[in-house]
Every structure is written in structure tokens, then in C-alpha cells.
Design a protein around this motif. Structure first.
Motif, PDB file in Angstrom:
ATOM      1  N   PRO A 130     -99.313  13.253 -45.722  1.00  0.00           N
ATOM      2  CA  PRO A 130     -98.486  14.460 -45.642  1.00  0.00           C
ATOM      3  C   PRO A 130     -97.389  14.305 -44.604  1.00  0.00           C
ATOM      4  N   LEU A 131     -96.319  15.027 -44.804  1.00  0.00           N
ATOM      5  CA  LEU A 131     -95.210  15.005 -43.869  1.00  0.00           C
ATOM      6  C   LEU A 131     -95.633  15.709 -42.585  1.00  0.00           C
ATOM      7  N   GLU A 132     -95.516  15.020 -41.468  1.00  0.00           N
ATOM      8  CA  GLU A 132     -95.924  15.597 -40.187  1.00  0.00           C
ATOM      9  C   GLU A 132     -94.725  16.236 -39.508  1.00  0.00           C
ATOM     10  N   THR A 133     -94.948  17.418 -38.939  1.00  0.00           N
ATOM     11  CA  THR A 133     -93.894  18.078 -38.179  1.00  0.00           C
ATOM     12  C   THR A 133     -94.445  18.452 -36.806  1.00  0.00           C
ATOM     13  N   ASP A 134     -93.542  18.574 -35.886  1.00  0.00           N
ATOM     14  CA  ASP A 134     -93.882  18.979 -34.539  1.00  0.00           C
ATOM     15  C   ASP A 134     -94.228  20.470 -34.542  1.00  0.00           C
ATOM     16  N   SER A 135     -95.259  20.869 -33.794  1.00  0.00           N
ATOM     17  CA  SER A 135     -95.680  22.272 -33.814  1.00  0.00           C
ATOM     18  C   SER A 135     -94.620  23.201 -33.207  1.00  0.00           C
ATOM     19  N   ARG A 136     -93.887  22.721 -32.184  1.00  0.00           N
ATOM     20  CA  ARG A 136     -92.812  23.540 -31.606  1.00  0.00           C
ATOM     21  C   ARG A 136     -91.733  23.805 -32.641  1.00  0.00           C
ATOM     22  N   ALA A 137     -91.334  22.751 -33.346  1.00  0.00           N
ATOM     23  CA  ALA A 137     -90.284  22.901 -34.350  1.00  0.00           C
ATOM     24  C   ALA A 137     -90.794  23.719 -35.539  1.00  0.00           C
ATOM     25  N   GLN A 138     -92.065  23.574 -35.876  1.00  0.00           N
ATOM     26  CA  GLN A 138     -92.621  24.329 -36.998  1.00  0.00           C
ATOM     27  C   GLN A 138     -92.650  25.819 -36.698  1.00  0.00           C
ATOM     28  N   LYS A 139     -92.881  26.189 -35.428  1.00  0.00           N
ATOM     29  CA  LYS A 139     -92.875  27.603 -35.052  1.00  0.00           C
ATOM     30  C   LYS A 139     -91.488  28.203 -35.285  1.00  0.00           C
ATOM     31  N   ILE A 140     -90.436  27.482 -34.896  1.00  0.00           N
ATOM     32  CA  ILE A 140     -89.073  27.966 -35.108  1.00  0.00           C
ATOM     33  C   ILE A 140     -88.754  27.982 -36.600  1.00  0.00           C
ATOM     34  N   GLU A 141     -89.222  26.987 -37.342  1.00  0.00           N
ATOM     35  CA  GLU A 141     -88.997  26.965 -38.793  1.00  0.00           C
ATOM     36  C   GLU A 141     -89.634  28.178 -39.457  1.00  0.00           C
ATOM     37  N   ASP A 142     -90.825  28.546 -39.023  1.00  0.00           N
ATOM     38  CA  ASP A 142     -91.480  29.735 -39.566  1.00  0.00           C
ATOM     39  C   ASP A 142     -90.690  31.005 -39.243  1.00  0.00           C
ATOM     40  N   ILE A 143     -90.136  31.066 -38.047  1.00  0.00           N
ATOM     41  CA  ILE A 143     -89.331  32.234 -37.655  1.00  0.00           C
ATOM     42  C   ILE A 143     -88.063  32.308 -38.494  1.00  0.00           C
ATOM     43  N   VAL A 144     -87.387  31.173 -38.678  1.00  0.00           N
ATOM     44  CA  VAL A 144     -86.153  31.159 -39.484  1.00  0.00           C
ATOM     45  C   VAL A 144     -86.469  31.485 -40.941  1.00  0.00           C
ATOM     46  N   ALA A 184     -88.857  33.473 -41.924  1.00  0.00           N
ATOM     47  CA  ALA A 184     -89.061  34.931 -41.935  1.00  0.00           C
ATOM     48  C   ALA A 184     -87.728  35.666 -41.889  1.00  0.00           C
ATOM     49  N   ILE A 185     -86.781  35.157 -41.118  1.00  0.00           N
ATOM     50  CA  ILE A 185     -85.448  35.765 -41.066  1.00  0.00           C
ATOM     51  C   ILE A 185     -84.776  35.666 -42.428  1.00  0.00           C
ATOM     52  N   SER A 186     -84.970  34.551 -43.114  1.00  0.00           N
ATOM     53  CA  SER A 186     -84.302  34.359 -44.417  1.00  0.00           C
ATOM     54  C   SER A 186     -84.794  35.348 -45.471  1.00  0.00           C
ATOM     55  N   ARG A 187     -85.976  35.893 -45.279  1.00  0.00           N
ATOM     56  CA  ARG A 187     -86.482  36.872 -46.254  1.00  0.00           C
ATOM     57  C   ARG A 187     -85.705  38.183 -46.191  1.00  0.00           C
ATOM     58  N   LEU A 193     -72.678  35.183 -36.698  1.00  0.00           N
ATOM     59  CA  LEU A 193     -73.974  35.280 -37.360  1.00  0.00           C
ATOM     60  C   LEU A 193     -74.977  34.306 -36.736  1.00  0.00           C
ATOM     61  N   SER A 194     -74.503  33.127 -36.336  1.00  0.00           N
ATOM     62  CA  SER A 194     -75.381  32.168 -35.657  1.00  0.00           C
ATOM     63  C   SER A 194     -75.848  32.721 -34.316  1.00  0.00           C
ATOM     64  N   ARG A 195     -74.956  33.358 -33.569  1.00  0.00           N
ATOM     65  CA  ARG A 195     -75.311  33.945 -32.281  1.00  0.00           C
ATOM     66  C   ARG A 195     -76.316  35.079 -32.465  1.00  0.00           C
ATOM     67  N   ARG A 196     -76.068  35.931 -33.481  1.00  0.00           N
ATOM     68  CA  ARG A 196     -77.015  37.031 -33.735  1.00  0.00           C
ATOM     69  C   ARG A 196     -78.360  36.501 -34.213  1.00  0.00           C
ATOM     70  N   GLY A 197     -78.346  35.399 -34.973  1.00  0.00           N
ATOM     71  CA  GLY A 197     -79.601  34.771 -35.386  1.00  0.00           C
ATOM     72  C   GLY A 197     -80.367  34.217 -34.206  1.00  0.00           C
ATOM     73  N   GLU A 198     -79.635  33.625 -33.269  1.00  0.00           N
ATOM     74  CA  GLU A 198     -80.260  33.127 -32.046  1.00  0.00           C
ATOM     75  C   GLU A 198     -80.906  34.280 -31.268  1.00  0.00           C
ATOM     76  N   GLU A 199     -80.224  35.425 -31.223  1.00  0.00           N
ATOM     77  CA  GLU A 199     -80.788  36.591 -30.544  1.00  0.00           C
ATOM     78  C   GLU A 199     -82.026  37.108 -31.260  1.00  0.00           C
ATOM     79  N   ARG A 200     -82.017  37.054 -32.587  1.00  0.00           N
ATOM     80  CA  ARG A 200     -83.190  37.505 -33.338  1.00  0.00           C
ATOM     81  C   ARG A 200     -84.378  36.571 -33.105  1.00  0.00           C
ATOM     82  N   VAL A 201     -84.117  35.254 -33.080  1.00  0.00           N
ATOM     83  CA  VAL A 201     -85.177  34.287 -32.773  1.00  0.00           C
ATOM     84  C   VAL A 201     -85.719  34.549 -31.370  1.00  0.00           C
TER      85      VAL A 201
END
Length: 142
Positions: free
Chosen positions: A57-71, A73-76, A123-131
Motif C-alpha cells: 500500500p501507498l504509505e503517507t506521513d501521518s502529519r501530512a495525512q491529517k492535513i489531507e483529511d482536513i482539506v 473535508a473543506i472540499s465537501r 481563497l488560498s489565504r482563507r483556506g489556510e485560516e480555515r485549516v
């Protein structure tokens, strides 16, 4: 004057996420042979090793995976914001030029309206604030 250390932490986490989930690395794990059969025979002294069963399986870093999960959720709720975050942090090149062009390509492929460079940066700045808000909520809960 106080230094915003949590903001620095959020930007560092987003930069780390952008490195781990870089868009130009999408084809690295597709299973193309990195070694030829001849190289495999040389490595194993003339004997063919037994084939592995299944795929790693493709391995990902847990720190990066946490941010990926947040992004994700934002995309929904706000797809354009998540796409701008991906373009801003995961693409290559200068943030206002090549990464903006990558974000435009992602927006077009997703069927979202094209935006100006100023809107993309906003939009990138506001996304950073949402994260940041979500990470603060996670830190308070822990």
C-alpha cells in the motif's frame, strides 16, 4: 508584540503536506518497473526471486495525512478553496505564476469557474485560516 507561533506551525504543516502530496509525484507509485529483469538477476546472483504476493500500500506521513483529511473535508463544502490550497501548496513553481496556472487547470477539470490571481491568493489565504481553525479545534479537544 506577540509572535503568532501557531500560524507558523500551520504554515509549516501545510508546506509539509504540499511536499508529501505534491501533484508532480502522482505517477511515482503507479507500478512502473524501476529495475529490469537483467538487474534483478544480477542482484540475486543469477537466480530469479519468487514473486511477491499482493501490492504494497501507498504509505503517507501521518502529519501530512491529517492535513489531507482536513482539506478533503473543506472540499465537501467549498471545492474551490480546497483546489486553491492544493494549487498553492502542492504544485511546483512560483506561487503567483506556475502554481496559479496549476490551480486554474484543477478548477477547470473540476467544473469550477476560473478566477483571477488575486482571488486565487485570497481563497488560498482563507483556506489556510480555515485549516488553522480546524487544527485549533483539534488541539483544544486533545
Amino acid at each position: 508584540m506577540q509572535i503568532d507561533t501557531f500560524g507558523i506551525y500551520v504554515r509549516a504543516e501545510l508546506d509539509h503536506w504540499g511536499f508529501e502530496f505534491a501533484l508532480h509525484r502522482d505517477v511515482e507509485y503507479l507500478g512502473y518497473a524501476s529495475r529490469s529483469v537483467l538487474q534483478m538477476l544480477i542482484d540475486h546472483r543469477g537466480e530469479m526471486p519468487e514473486l511477491s504476493k499482493g501490492y504494497k500500500p501507498l504509505e503517507t506521513d501521518s502529519r501530512a495525512q491529517k492535513i489531507e483529511d482536513i482539506v478533503t473535508a473543506i472540499s465537501r463544502t467549498h471545492r474551490s478553496m480546497a483546489i486553491c490550497l492544493r494549487g498553492y501548496y502542492c504544485a511546483r513553481g512560483r506561487r503567483r505564476v506556475e502554481r496559479y496556472e496549476t490551480a486554474l487547470m484543477l478548477l477547470t477539470n473540476a467544473g469550477e469557474p476560473v478566477m483571477s490571481a488575486t482571488a486565487y491568493l485570497d481563497l488560498s489565504r482563507r483556506g489556510e485560516e480555515r485549516v488553522r481553525g480546524i487544527l485549533e479545534g483539534l488541539a483544544m479537544a486533545a
